[in-house]
Every structure is written in structure tokens, then in C-alpha cells.
Design an enzyme around this catalytic site. Structure first.
Site, short mmCIF file in Angstrom:
data_model
loop_
_atom_site.label_atom_id
_atom_site.label_comp_id
_atom_site.label_asym_id
_atom_site.label_seq_id
_atom_site.Cartn_x
_atom_site.Cartn_y
_atom_site.Cartn_z
N ASP A 20 -25.32 -14.70 2.40
CA ASP A 20 -26.46 -15.26 1.67
C ASP A 20 -26.77 -14.29 0.55
O ASP A 20 -26.83 -13.07 0.76
CB ASP A 20 -27.68 -15.44 2.57
N THR A 21 -26.93 -14.85 -0.63
CA THR A 21 -27.06 -14.04 -1.84
C THR A 21 -28.27 -14.49 -2.63
O THR A 21 -28.60 -15.67 -2.65
CB THR A 21 -25.78 -14.19 -2.69
N GLY B 246 -22.69 -19.70 -10.57
CA GLY B 246 -24.11 -19.40 -10.38
C GLY B 246 -24.74 -18.75 -11.60
O GLY B 246 -24.64 -19.25 -12.72
N LYS C 244 -14.74 -8.49 -10.84
CA LYS C 244 -15.98 -8.78 -10.10
C LYS C 244 -15.83 -8.28 -8.67
O LYS C 244 -16.75 -7.69 -8.11
CB LYS C 244 -16.31 -10.28 -10.13
N ARG D 172 -21.29 -8.95 -3.43
CA ARG D 172 -20.55 -9.60 -2.35
C ARG D 172 -19.36 -8.74 -1.92
O ARG D 172 -19.09 -8.59 -0.72
CB ARG D 172 -20.06 -11.00 -2.80
P1 ITT Z 1 -23.80 -21.44 0.86
O1 ITT Z 1 -25.18 -21.34 1.41
O2 ITT Z 1 -23.02 -22.64 1.31
O3 ITT Z 1 -23.01 -20.17 1.05
P2 ITT Z 1 -25.14 -21.36 -1.73
O4 ITT Z 1 -24.67 -21.68 -3.13
O5 ITT Z 1 -26.36 -22.06 -1.23
O6 ITT Z 1 -23.88 -21.62 -0.76
P3 ITT Z 1 -26.53 -18.82 -1.65
O7 ITT Z 1 -27.72 -19.41 -1.00
O8 ITT Z 1 -26.02 -17.51 -1.14
O9 ITT Z 1 -25.27 -19.81 -1.57
O10 ITT Z 1 -26.70 -18.67 -3.22
C1 ITT Z 1 -27.96 -18.75 -3.84
C2 ITT Z 1 -27.80 -19.06 -5.31
O11 ITT Z 1 -27.30 -17.90 -5.96
C3 ITT Z 1 -26.87 -20.20 -5.66
O12 ITT Z 1 -27.43 -20.90 -6.74
C4 ITT Z 1 -25.60 -19.51 -6.08
O13 ITT Z 1 -24.86 -20.26 -7.05
C5 ITT Z 1 -26.11 -18.21 -6.66
N1 ITT Z 1 -25.15 -17.13 -6.40
C6 ITT Z 1 -24.70 -16.71 -5.19
N2 ITT Z 1 -23.80 -15.73 -5.34
C7 ITT Z 1 -23.67 -15.52 -6.67
C8 ITT Z 1 -22.88 -14.66 -7.47
O14 ITT Z 1 -22.00 -13.82 -6.93
N3 ITT Z 1 -23.02 -14.71 -8.80
C9 ITT Z 1 -23.88 -15.57 -9.37
N4 ITT Z 1 -24.67 -16.43 -8.70
C10 ITT Z 1 -24.55 -16.41 -7.36
#
Ligand code: ITT
Length: 193
Positions: free
Chosen positions: A69-70, A153, A175, A181
Site C-alpha cells: 500500500d502506497t 500514478g 525507479k 516500493r
Molecule cells: P492496489 O490496492 O490493487 O495495490 P492501488 O492503485 O489502489 O492498487 P495504492 O492504494 O497503493 O494502490 O495506491 C494509491 C495511489 O497511489 C494510486 O492512485 C496509485 O496509482 C498511486 N501510486 C501507488 N504507487 C505509486 C508509485 O510508485 N508512483 C506513483 N503513484 C503511485
């Protein structure tokens, strides 16, 4: 030995596949194993959300599972969008571009530089066993013009500290040598296999 990448985000899948390719393990995605799951991100931290995803996917697949989760935290917005980075716009059809545009519009009244960081919680779980986890972060700055074609993203508006490049101007290999990540997932390598 197989590992399931527990995400529906195709950008994440590509990055994590590349990260794990140095390990002697078969990598599978949810669609490879016939899974299509929506896990509600109801936790109050990145780690709680990553645990929720790892738990559901490992139970459903019975496989060793890696979830993350990011979030992107922007200092001028008191850490927003943070753990709400995916649901920053309350529309299931919103695109990454929509989220980048909304973020830039919220930043307009604020003076630059717009300091920010990505934070990633990665969780590794074997079905029925305790999880292991690791955190990674990457410092940078939000810029008003999109730059670069790689990544996904918020990458195109995130200038990585010390590189003069946005994350979308970095190749996947670049990256994966510095990102939030990459740091979190690589810290879990000793537990994979
Ligand atoms: P999952 O829960 O299925 O893993 P998600 O897209 O919902 O997919 P996150 O909740 O972790 O994943 O991501 C939150 C937002 O941040 C989402 O809009 C992503 O596109 C963006 N994001 C996640 N990792 C990123 C990265 O490495 N670089 C840029 N944006 C990122």
C-alpha cells in the site's frame, strides 16, 4: 515455489515483477490464478491496508503473497492525499491523470517548492502464517508540469530528490533502484523462498 503479487494495479505489477526477477521464484498475478478481488482499504495506516490486501489474497489463492500500500504525502497539504491516494477523487472511474490534475489544483494557492514523499508498506504473507513487512520512502517535490512517459500514478509530477528527473522520466530499472516500493520490497527478499 510461487509468489502472488496481490494488486490489480498494472503499473505496480510490472515494477514488482521486475524487482522479483532476480529471485528464483515463479511470479503470478491475480488474473493468472483466476482472482478478481476488490479489497476495501479501510485501515488507518499503509501497513494496515497492505495487511488487509495480503490477507485476502493469500487466503483466496493459498499462495505466498506480496501486497503493498502506497501513498503520496505532500507537505503543503498536510500529508494529503496520503493513505487516501487511490480514492483522492470519489469516483471509481477516475484516472491517474484526474488524480494528478486534482492534486495540482489543490497546490495552486501554495508557494513552491511543493515538498513531498512517497511511502510504501510491503507485506509478505504465507497462508495461515504471521506476516512480515517493511517500509520504504522516497523524497521529492511536486512540479506543476507533467514530465516523462514511464511509471504510473503520480510519477509524472514527482521530481525525485537529487536526480533532476521525475519518477516518470526514470526507466523502470532506475525507479527500481531508488523508489519507495523498491526499498520496501527488497527488504523482504530474505523472507522469500
Ligand atoms: P492496489 O490496492 O490493487 O495495490 P492501488 O492503485 O489502489 O492498487 P495504492 O492504494 O497503493 O494502490 O495506491 C494509491 C495511489 O497511489 C494510486 O492512485 C496509485 O496509482 C498511486 N501510486 C501507488 N504507487 C505509486 C508509485 O510508485 N508512483 C506513483 N503513484 C503511485
Amino acid at each position: 515455489m510461487k509468489i502472488l503479487i496481490a494488486t490489480s494495479n498494472t503499473g505496480k505489477i510490472a515494477e514488482i515483477k521486475s524487482l522479483l526477477s532476480v529471485l528464483d521464484i515463479e511470479i503470478v498475478t491475480p488474473s493468472d490464478v483466476g482472482l478478481s478481488l476488490e479489497v476495501a482499504e479501510t485501515g488507518s495506516t499503509y501497513l494496515e491496508n497492505a495487511l488487509l490486501k495480503a490477507n485476502v489474497y493469500s487466503q483466496e489463492s493459498n499462495l505466498l503473497t506480496l501486497a503493498d500500500d502506497t501513498g503520496l504525502e505532500v507537505a503543503a497539504l498536510n500529508g494529503i492525499p496520503g493513505i487516501h491516494s487511490a480514492r483522492f477523487i470519489n469516483d471509481p472511474h477516475a484516472t491517474d491523470k484526474d488524480r494528478r490534475s486534482l492534486l495540482l489544483s489543490k497546490l495552486q494557492p501554495h508557494a513552491r517548492p511543493w515538498k513531498a514523499r512517497f511511502v510504501c508498506a510491503a507485506v509478505l504473507m504465507r497462508p495461515g502464517e504471521a506476516a512480515v513487512h517493511a517500509l520504504g520512502e522516497c523524497q521529492g517535490e511536486i512540479i506543476p508540469q507533467e514530465r516523462g512517459e514511464h511509471g504510473f500514478g503520480y510519477d509524472a509530477i514527482f521530481l525525485v530528490d537529487g536526480t533532476h528527473k521525475t519518477m516518470a522520466e526514470l526507466t523502470m530499472e532506475e525507479k527500481n533502484s531508488t523508489s519507495h516500493r523498491a526499498k520496501a520490497v527488497k527488504a523482504l527478499f530474505p523472507f522469500i523462498g
